[in-house]
Enzyme design. Structure first.
Site, mmCIF file in Angstrom:
data_model
loop_
_atom_site.group_PDB
_atom_site.id
_atom_site.type_symbol
_atom_site.label_atom_id
_atom_site.label_comp_id
_atom_site.label_asym_id
_atom_site.label_seq_id
_atom_site.Cartn_x
_atom_site.Cartn_y
_atom_site.Cartn_z
ATOM 1 N N ASP A 52 -14.193 -12.670 5.334
ATOM 2 C CA ASP A 52 -13.046 -12.080 4.623
ATOM 3 C C ASP A 52 -11.905 -13.105 4.560
ATOM 4 O O ASP A 52 -11.262 -13.274 3.519
ATOM 5 C CB ASP A 52 -12.492 -10.842 5.363
ATOM 6 C CG ASP A 52 -13.503 -9.737 5.582
ATOM 7 O OD1 ASP A 52 -13.248 -8.620 5.143
ATOM 8 O OD2 ASP A 52 -14.556 -9.989 6.203
ATOM 9 N N GLU A 75 -5.827 -8.346 0.424
ATOM 10 C CA GLU A 75 -5.981 -7.346 1.487
ATOM 11 C C GLU A 75 -5.589 -7.886 2.857
ATOM 12 O O GLU A 75 -4.884 -7.215 3.613
ATOM 13 C CB GLU A 75 -7.440 -6.870 1.563
ATOM 14 C CG GLU A 75 -7.655 -5.989 2.794
ATOM 15 C CD GLU A 75 -9.042 -5.393 2.917
ATOM 16 O OE1 GLU A 75 -9.932 -5.740 2.128
ATOM 17 O OE2 GLU A 75 -9.219 -4.570 3.820
ATOM 18 N N THR A 124 -16.912 -4.216 4.306
ATOM 19 C CA THR A 124 -17.000 -4.949 5.583
ATOM 20 C C THR A 124 -17.664 -4.124 6.682
ATOM 21 O O THR A 124 -18.396 -4.681 7.513
ATOM 22 C CB THR A 124 -15.594 -5.425 6.039
ATOM 23 O OG1 THR A 124 -15.018 -6.179 4.978
ATOM 24 C CG2 THR A 124 -15.667 -6.314 7.257
ATOM 25 N N GLY A 224 -18.547 0.406 0.530
ATOM 26 C CA GLY A 224 -17.827 -0.384 -0.465
ATOM 27 C C GLY A 224 -17.389 0.395 -1.692
ATOM 28 O O GLY A 224 -18.188 1.105 -2.301
ATOM 29 N N ASP A 251 -8.963 -2.326 -3.449
ATOM 30 C CA ASP A 251 -10.328 -1.772 -3.510
ATOM 31 C C ASP A 251 -10.646 -1.253 -4.899
ATOM 32 O O ASP A 251 -11.800 -1.226 -5.304
ATOM 33 C CB ASP A 251 -10.462 -0.577 -2.540
ATOM 34 C CG ASP A 251 -10.443 -0.990 -1.092
ATOM 35 O OD1 ASP A 251 -11.256 -1.844 -0.730
ATOM 36 O OD2 ASP A 251 -9.608 -0.457 -0.323
HETATM 37 P P1 AMP Z 1 -15.997 2.908 2.038
HETATM 38 O O1 AMP Z 1 -16.386 3.767 0.906
HETATM 39 O O2 AMP Z 1 -15.920 3.651 3.335
HETATM 40 O O3 AMP Z 1 -16.815 1.671 2.120
HETATM 41 O O4 AMP Z 1 -14.504 2.463 1.728
HETATM 42 C C1 AMP Z 1 -14.166 1.762 0.546
HETATM 43 C C2 AMP Z 1 -12.986 0.854 0.826
HETATM 44 O O5 AMP Z 1 -11.885 1.625 1.280
HETATM 45 C C3 AMP Z 1 -13.270 -0.162 1.942
HETATM 46 O O6 AMP Z 1 -12.553 -1.326 1.684
HETATM 47 C C4 AMP Z 1 -12.707 0.504 3.165
HETATM 48 O O7 AMP Z 1 -12.307 -0.427 4.121
HETATM 49 C C5 AMP Z 1 -11.520 1.270 2.593
HETATM 50 N N1 AMP Z 1 -11.297 2.510 3.354
HETATM 51 C C6 AMP Z 1 -11.667 3.759 3.009
HETATM 52 N N2 AMP Z 1 -11.299 4.657 3.943
HETATM 53 C C7 AMP Z 1 -10.686 3.963 4.915
HETATM 54 C C8 AMP Z 1 -10.078 4.307 6.141
HETATM 55 N N3 AMP Z 1 -10.041 5.570 6.551
HETATM 56 N N4 AMP Z 1 -9.556 3.308 6.888
HETATM 57 C C9 AMP Z 1 -9.590 2.021 6.458
HETATM 58 N N5 AMP Z 1 -10.160 1.622 5.301
HETATM 59 C C10 AMP Z 1 -10.686 2.574 4.532
HETATM 60 MG MG MG Z 2 -12.317 -2.959 0.520
HETATM 61 MG MG MG Z 3 -12.055 -6.033 2.294
#
Ligand code: AMP
Ligand code: MG
Ligand code: MG
Length: 320
Positions: A52, A75, A124, A224, A251
């Site tokens: 990252d 980010e 990640t 993601g 994102d």
């Molecule tokens: P995910 O669908 O869980 O992979 O999340 C999609 C993006 O949103 C990724 O970059 C995650 O790090 C971020 N994200 C979603 N929910 C959270 C959370 N509760 N805390 C931190 N990052 C989040």
């Molecule tokens: Mg992300």
């Molecule tokens: Mg990221």
């Protein structure tokens, strides 16, 4: 003869962003090969790795040099991310973009009108846990007047499962609203058999309630935001449902633009367009959730079905 300097700013920025996203993806693969991920815990299920950090530095250093008047929001909080480091400077640009006919609405957009949103490695959590490499994307979004209009996505491990031989060179896709998308073939699913995709690692009750109200035939829980929007774009899910805070502007910027360039939609859980504007407090949370769908028709159906109590809950916790 095409000279970069004589081309409109929007085409030059996209062209350079494709070049650097592709190189950042190669950097992610290289660091993965070394096995030295240097994981930092940023919060609950929120990680940062050397991949990252290096990818963000590469993108910021390279784009800031070419487009010093644009605002760049990344980010990762890296004190030295604009520090010149010759090994990180990427001059690559995609020449094919420069010969595209730019839609009229972008002709007068200047470098200083543009904000660039960088998620150097999306997905990640799944990357760190070794669940899937295919969920990883490098995201560069471009907004003008608060609207996300162009998106560049590199998928470094496209076609490579965890444990498989490491031979992919990934893929880079891009889109500009009003022009179309490139490097990926959008596909509309038939309407029967509703498929919803959602988070694998940041789930909660509101997300579950929203999905349940849709009565889907299948729910794909994967990592993601970039990867989930690609599932929608390529006809593997009708809609990405995330009725929760957690996703940030970096994102959603690139995925939103590439999806909209192909006729899809990405909004908050109220169906409202997300605003992409620089904020001095650095709070870029999408408090009102993220819903992305392949077509306006599916999108309206999903938005209408989100329970009022979920919507009220999102509004009451929004800090913007
Ligand atoms: P995910 O669908 O869980 O992979 O999340 C999609 C993006 O949103 C990724 O970059 C995650 O790090 C971020 N994200 C979603 N929910 C959270 C959370 N509760 N805390 C931190 N990052 C989040
Ligand atoms: Mg992300
Ligand atoms: Mg990221």
């Amino acid at each position: 003869m095409l000279t970069m300097d004589s081309k409109p700013a929007m085409l030059r920025i996209i062209s350079s962003a494709i070049g650097v996203a592709t190189r950042a993806g190669a950097e992610v693969r290289q660091i993965t090969r070394t096995g030295k991920l240097g994981i930092v815990d940023k919060g609950v299920c929120d990680y940062q790795t050397e991949a990252d950090r290096r990818a963000q530095r590469m993108i910021v250093v390279s784009l800031a040099k070419k487009f010093p008047k644009s605002i760049i929001v990344g980010e990762e909080d890296l004190v030295d991310d604009k520090k010149a480091d010759a090994s990180l400077l990427v001059e690559d640009a995609d020449e094919s973009v420069l010969s595209q006919t730019l839609p009229k609405e972008y002709e007068n957009v200047k470098e200083e009108d543009v904000t660039i949103w960088i998620d150097p490695l999306d997905g990640t959590s799944e990357f760190v846990k070794g669940v899937s490499y295919e969920h990883v994307t490098v995201l560069i979004g471009i907004s003008v007047d608060g609207k996300s209009v162009a998106g560049i996505i590199n998928q470094p491990f496209y076609g490579q499962k965890v444990g498989e031989e490491d031979k992919t060179t990934g893929r880079t896709m891009w889109g500009l609203v009003g022009l179309g998308c490139f490097g990926v073939t959008p596909k509309l699913m038939t309407e029967d058999g509703l498929v919803i995709t959602t988070t694998a690692s940041h789930g909660n009750e509101n997300i579950e309630k929203s999905i349940a109200s849709l009565k889907p035939d299948k729910v794909l829980k994967v990592g993601g935001a970039g990867h989930k929007v690609l599932l929608v774009l390529e006809g593997r899910a009708h809609s990405y449902v995330f009725a929760s805070a957690g996703c940030k502007r970096w994102d959603t910027s690139a995925p939103e633009a590439i999806l909209r360039s192909a006729g899809g939609q990405l909004t908050d859980a109220f169906g409202q367009t997300i605003e992409y504007k620089f904020r001095s407090d650095g709070n870029y949370q999408n408090y009102l959730g993220v819903i992305a769908s392949a077509s306006p028709k599916i999108h309206s159906k999903v938005i209408e079905s989100i329970p009022q109590e979920v919507k009220d809950g999102l509004k009451s916790k929004s800090k913007l």
